[in-house]
Structure formats: C-alpha cells, structure tokens
Design a protein around this motif. Structure first.
Motif, PDB file in Angstrom:
ATOM      1  N   ARG A  22     -29.784   1.848   4.690  1.00 20.73           N
ATOM      2  CA  ARG A  22     -29.358   0.444   4.723  1.00 20.73           C
ATOM      3  C   ARG A  22     -30.518  -0.470   4.302  1.00 20.73           C
ATOM      4  O   ARG A  22     -30.368  -1.345   3.467  1.00 20.73           O
ATOM      5  CB  ARG A  22     -28.868   0.075   6.120  1.00 20.73           C
ATOM      6  CG  ARG A  22     -28.204  -1.282   6.213  1.00 20.73           C
ATOM      7  CD  ARG A  22     -27.683  -1.578   7.622  1.00 20.73           C
ATOM      8  NE  ARG A  22     -26.863  -0.539   8.194  1.00 20.73           N
ATOM      9  CZ  ARG A  22     -25.529  -0.447   8.055  1.00 20.73           C
ATOM     10  NH1 ARG A  22     -24.895  -1.334   7.346  1.00 20.73           N
ATOM     11  NH2 ARG A  22     -24.858   0.530   8.626  1.00 20.73           N
ATOM     12  N   ARG A  23     -31.687  -0.238   4.850  1.00 21.45           N
ATOM     13  CA  ARG A  23     -32.858  -1.044   4.517  1.00 21.45           C
ATOM     14  C   ARG A  23     -33.258  -0.832   3.057  1.00 21.45           C
ATOM     15  O   ARG A  23     -33.610  -1.767   2.355  1.00 21.45           O
ATOM     16  CB  ARG A  23     -34.025  -0.694   5.428  1.00 21.45           C
ATOM     17  CG  ARG A  23     -35.272  -1.509   5.115  1.00 21.45           C
ATOM     18  CD  ARG A  23     -36.398  -1.234   6.049  1.00 21.45           C
ATOM     19  NE  ARG A  23     -36.065  -1.786   7.353  1.00 21.45           N
ATOM     20  CZ  ARG A  23     -36.624  -1.404   8.486  1.00 21.45           C
ATOM     21  NH1 ARG A  23     -37.548  -0.470   8.477  1.00 21.45           N
ATOM     22  NH2 ARG A  23     -36.284  -1.951   9.620  1.00 21.45           N
ATOM     23  N   PHE A  24     -33.164   0.415   2.597  1.00 21.30           N
ATOM     24  CA  PHE A  24     -33.490   0.720   1.215  1.00 21.30           C
ATOM     25  C   PHE A  24     -32.605  -0.075   0.262  1.00 21.30           C
ATOM     26  O   PHE A  24     -33.084  -0.657  -0.704  1.00 21.30           O
ATOM     27  CB  PHE A  24     -33.323   2.223   0.968  1.00 21.30           C
ATOM     28  CG  PHE A  24     -33.662   2.652  -0.421  1.00 21.30           C
ATOM     29  CD1 PHE A  24     -34.981   2.869  -0.786  1.00 21.30           C
ATOM     30  CD2 PHE A  24     -32.670   2.847  -1.366  1.00 21.30           C
ATOM     31  CE1 PHE A  24     -35.308   3.260  -2.068  1.00 21.30           C
ATOM     32  CE2 PHE A  24     -32.988   3.244  -2.652  1.00 21.30           C
ATOM     33  CZ  PHE A  24     -34.302   3.453  -3.008  1.00 21.30           C
ATOM     34  N   GLN A  79     -24.509  -8.488  -4.514  1.00 26.15           N
ATOM     35  CA  GLN A  79     -23.110  -8.204  -4.172  1.00 26.15           C
ATOM     36  C   GLN A  79     -22.795  -6.718  -4.386  1.00 26.15           C
ATOM     37  O   GLN A  79     -22.121  -6.108  -3.555  1.00 26.15           O
ATOM     38  CB  GLN A  79     -22.167  -9.064  -5.012  1.00 26.15           C
ATOM     39  CG  GLN A  79     -20.709  -8.878  -4.622  1.00 26.15           C
ATOM     40  CD  GLN A  79     -19.771  -9.761  -5.450  1.00 26.15           C
ATOM     41  OE1 GLN A  79     -20.172 -10.341  -6.445  1.00 26.15           O
ATOM     42  NE2 GLN A  79     -18.534  -9.844  -5.001  1.00 26.15           N
ATOM     43  N   ASP A  80     -23.303  -6.130  -5.479  1.00 25.99           N
ATOM     44  CA  ASP A  80     -23.110  -4.698  -5.721  1.00 25.99           C
ATOM     45  C   ASP A  80     -23.676  -3.883  -4.557  1.00 25.99           C
ATOM     46  O   ASP A  80     -23.034  -2.958  -4.051  1.00 25.99           O
ATOM     47  CB  ASP A  80     -23.818  -4.254  -7.010  1.00 25.99           C
ATOM     48  CG  ASP A  80     -23.233  -4.852  -8.266  1.00 25.99           C
ATOM     49  OD1 ASP A  80     -22.032  -5.201  -8.279  1.00 25.99           O
ATOM     50  OD2 ASP A  80     -23.998  -4.968  -9.259  1.00 25.99           O
ATOM     51  N   ARG A  88     -21.131  -1.255   2.282  1.00 21.61           N
ATOM     52  CA  ARG A  88     -19.829  -1.233   2.979  1.00 21.61           C
ATOM     53  C   ARG A  88     -19.106   0.092   2.757  1.00 21.61           C
ATOM     54  O   ARG A  88     -18.555   0.677   3.691  1.00 21.61           O
ATOM     55  CB  ARG A  88     -18.951  -2.379   2.499  1.00 21.61           C
ATOM     56  CG  ARG A  88     -19.393  -3.728   2.994  1.00 21.61           C
ATOM     57  CD  ARG A  88     -18.481  -4.805   2.469  1.00 21.61           C
ATOM     58  NE  ARG A  88     -18.938  -6.133   2.858  1.00 21.61           N
ATOM     59  CZ  ARG A  88     -18.372  -7.245   2.460  1.00 21.61           C
ATOM     60  NH1 ARG A  88     -17.313  -7.220   1.667  1.00 21.61           N
ATOM     61  NH2 ARG A  88     -18.849  -8.406   2.853  1.00 21.61           N
ATOM     62  N   MET A  89     -19.090   0.554   1.519  1.00 26.43           N
ATOM     63  CA  MET A  89     -18.409   1.820   1.211  1.00 26.43           C
ATOM     64  C   MET A  89     -19.070   2.990   1.931  1.00 26.43           C
ATOM     65  O   MET A  89     -18.382   3.851   2.488  1.00 26.43           O
ATOM     66  CB  MET A  89     -18.401   2.064  -0.302  1.00 26.43           C
ATOM     67  CG  MET A  89     -17.569   1.065  -1.086  1.00 26.43           C
ATOM     68  SD  MET A  89     -15.830   1.033  -0.580  1.00 26.43           S
ATOM     69  CE  MET A  89     -15.328   2.674  -1.041  1.00 26.43           C
ATOM     70  N   TRP A 121     -18.680   6.664   8.788  1.00 26.50           N
ATOM     71  CA  TRP A 121     -18.042   6.636  10.097  1.00 26.50           C
ATOM     72  C   TRP A 121     -16.688   7.322  10.102  1.00 26.50           C
ATOM     73  O   TRP A 121     -16.300   7.934  11.077  1.00 26.50           O
ATOM     74  CB  TRP A 121     -17.955   5.208  10.635  1.00 26.50           C
ATOM     75  CG  TRP A 121     -19.330   4.743  11.031  1.00 26.50           C
ATOM     76  CD1 TRP A 121     -20.080   3.803  10.419  1.00 26.50           C
ATOM     77  CD2 TRP A 121     -20.132   5.264  12.107  1.00 26.50           C
ATOM     78  NE1 TRP A 121     -21.303   3.684  11.029  1.00 26.50           N
ATOM     79  CE2 TRP A 121     -21.359   4.568  12.082  1.00 26.50           C
ATOM     80  CE3 TRP A 121     -19.940   6.233  13.075  1.00 26.50           C
ATOM     81  CZ2 TRP A 121     -22.379   4.825  12.985  1.00 26.50           C
ATOM     82  CZ3 TRP A 121     -20.961   6.483  13.984  1.00 26.50           C
ATOM     83  CH2 TRP A 121     -22.159   5.792  13.929  1.00 26.50           C
ATOM     84  N   ARG A 122     -15.978   7.279   8.984  1.00 29.02           N
ATOM     85  CA  ARG A 122     -14.698   7.994   8.898  1.00 29.02           C
ATOM     86  C   ARG A 122     -14.948   9.489   9.039  1.00 29.02           C
ATOM     87  O   ARG A 122     -14.252  10.184   9.766  1.00 29.02           O
ATOM     88  CB  ARG A 122     -14.007   7.683   7.572  1.00 29.02           C
ATOM     89  CG  ARG A 122     -12.614   8.320   7.480  1.00 29.02           C
ATOM     90  CD  ARG A 122     -11.940   8.030   6.191  1.00 29.02           C
ATOM     91  NE  ARG A 122     -12.657   8.762   5.137  1.00 29.02           N
ATOM     92  CZ  ARG A 122     -12.430   8.627   3.862  1.00 29.02           C
ATOM     93  NH1 ARG A 122     -11.540   7.752   3.433  1.00 29.02           N
ATOM     94  NH2 ARG A 122     -13.095   9.324   2.980  1.00 29.02           N
ATOM     95  N   ASP A 123     -15.974   9.994   8.370  1.00 33.15           N
ATOM     96  CA  ASP A 123     -16.312  11.406   8.446  1.00 33.15           C
ATOM     97  C   ASP A 123     -16.776  11.782   9.850  1.00 33.15           C
ATOM     98  O   ASP A 123     -16.430  12.842  10.364  1.00 33.15           O
ATOM     99  CB  ASP A 123     -17.399  11.737   7.420  1.00 33.15           C
ATOM    100  CG  ASP A 123     -17.656  13.232   7.328  1.00 33.15           C
ATOM    101  OD1 ASP A 123     -16.696  13.967   7.063  1.00 33.15           O
ATOM    102  OD2 ASP A 123     -18.820  13.636   7.510  1.00 33.15           O
TER     103      ASP A 123
END
Length: 145
Positions: A105-107, A123-124, A130-131, A137-139
């Motif tokens: 996340r920090r990277f 934005q990218d 987000r993805m 978390w789904r996994d």
C-alpha cells in the motif's frame, strides 16, 4: 553499498556469463513473457534478447540491463549483479539473503510507477490499491484458517 569492478570482456568471467543468460531466460519465463513481449516492454530488440538467452552474445551493457530490468519489473541492481557488473555487499550470501518485506500500500502511494511503459496517475494507483484490497480480502475469506 555495491562495488563496481572492471570487466575485461563478457567472456572473462565465463561462469557469470553462463549464469546470466540462463537466469535471464528463467526470469522472463517466470514472469510469463515471450521474447517478443519482453522486447515490447523493454525496448530491447527481440533478436538481441534471443541471442542473449541462447548464449550467442556477451553480457549486455548496463544501459541494456536497465531496459531489461524495467521490462521484467525486477530491480536493476539484481540484473547488474547477475551480469557481474556489481559485487554483492560484503557479508551478503545468496543462501542467507532475505529480501526485506515491502508494504505494498505504501509502495503504491509513495512511488512514481510505470505499467507496460505507461506512467500511472494517482487515480490509477488508487484503483490498483482498491482492486488489490478486494481481491486480497475476498481470497482471505474463502480460505479457512
């Protein structure tokens, strides 16, 4: 810190050369790239990459290694070490070396990033974060502990 050393010729360190082209091929295959895809991503010609991987060319220049590292998305210093341009830091042994963990996340937030040669906007990077969060978390929820 890394130490540069002078290379007499690409073949002066035959073990380094043999190791280099085998490792280059392995890294490309591990990333799932064809020679053409690596050529497109790096700007290095497919013919030259093929010659490198087949051992028909000497170890490439640091400039070419920079392009290949970007195309493979691996650290430049790693390719420089494999090619024999850099020595490993004193006391660093391959079998004992553990790469430091990176906070992804920090990277994403703190670095200027390029994907397939295109610079990512803030934005990218936010969408990527987000993805990754959703997929992570789904996994985690699917796998019982």
């Amino acid at each position: 810190m890394f130490t540069f050393f002078y290379r007499l010729s690409p073949y002066s360190l035959a073990g380094v050369f043999m190791d280099f082209y085998e490792q280059l091929r392995d890294m490309r295959k591990m990333k799932g790239f064809t020679i053409r895809e690596l050529a497109d991503r790096s700007g290095v010609s497919a013919a030259y990459i093929s010659q490198l991987e087949n051992g028909n060319r000497g170890v490439p220049s640091p400039d070419v290694l920079m392009k290949l590292s970007e195309g493979l998305n691996i650290p430049y210093t790693e390719l420089m070490q494999i090619a024999g341009y850099l020595e490993k830091p004193d006391g660093e042994k391959d079998e004992n070396y553990v790469r430091p963990k990176v906070n992804l996340r920090r990277f994403l937030q703190e670095n200027e990033l390029i994907f397939d040669g295109i610079e990512l906007t803030e934005q990218d990077k936010e969408w990527i974060e987000r993805m990754l969060t959703v997929l992570f978390w789904r996994d985690k929820q699917r796998k019982p502990k």
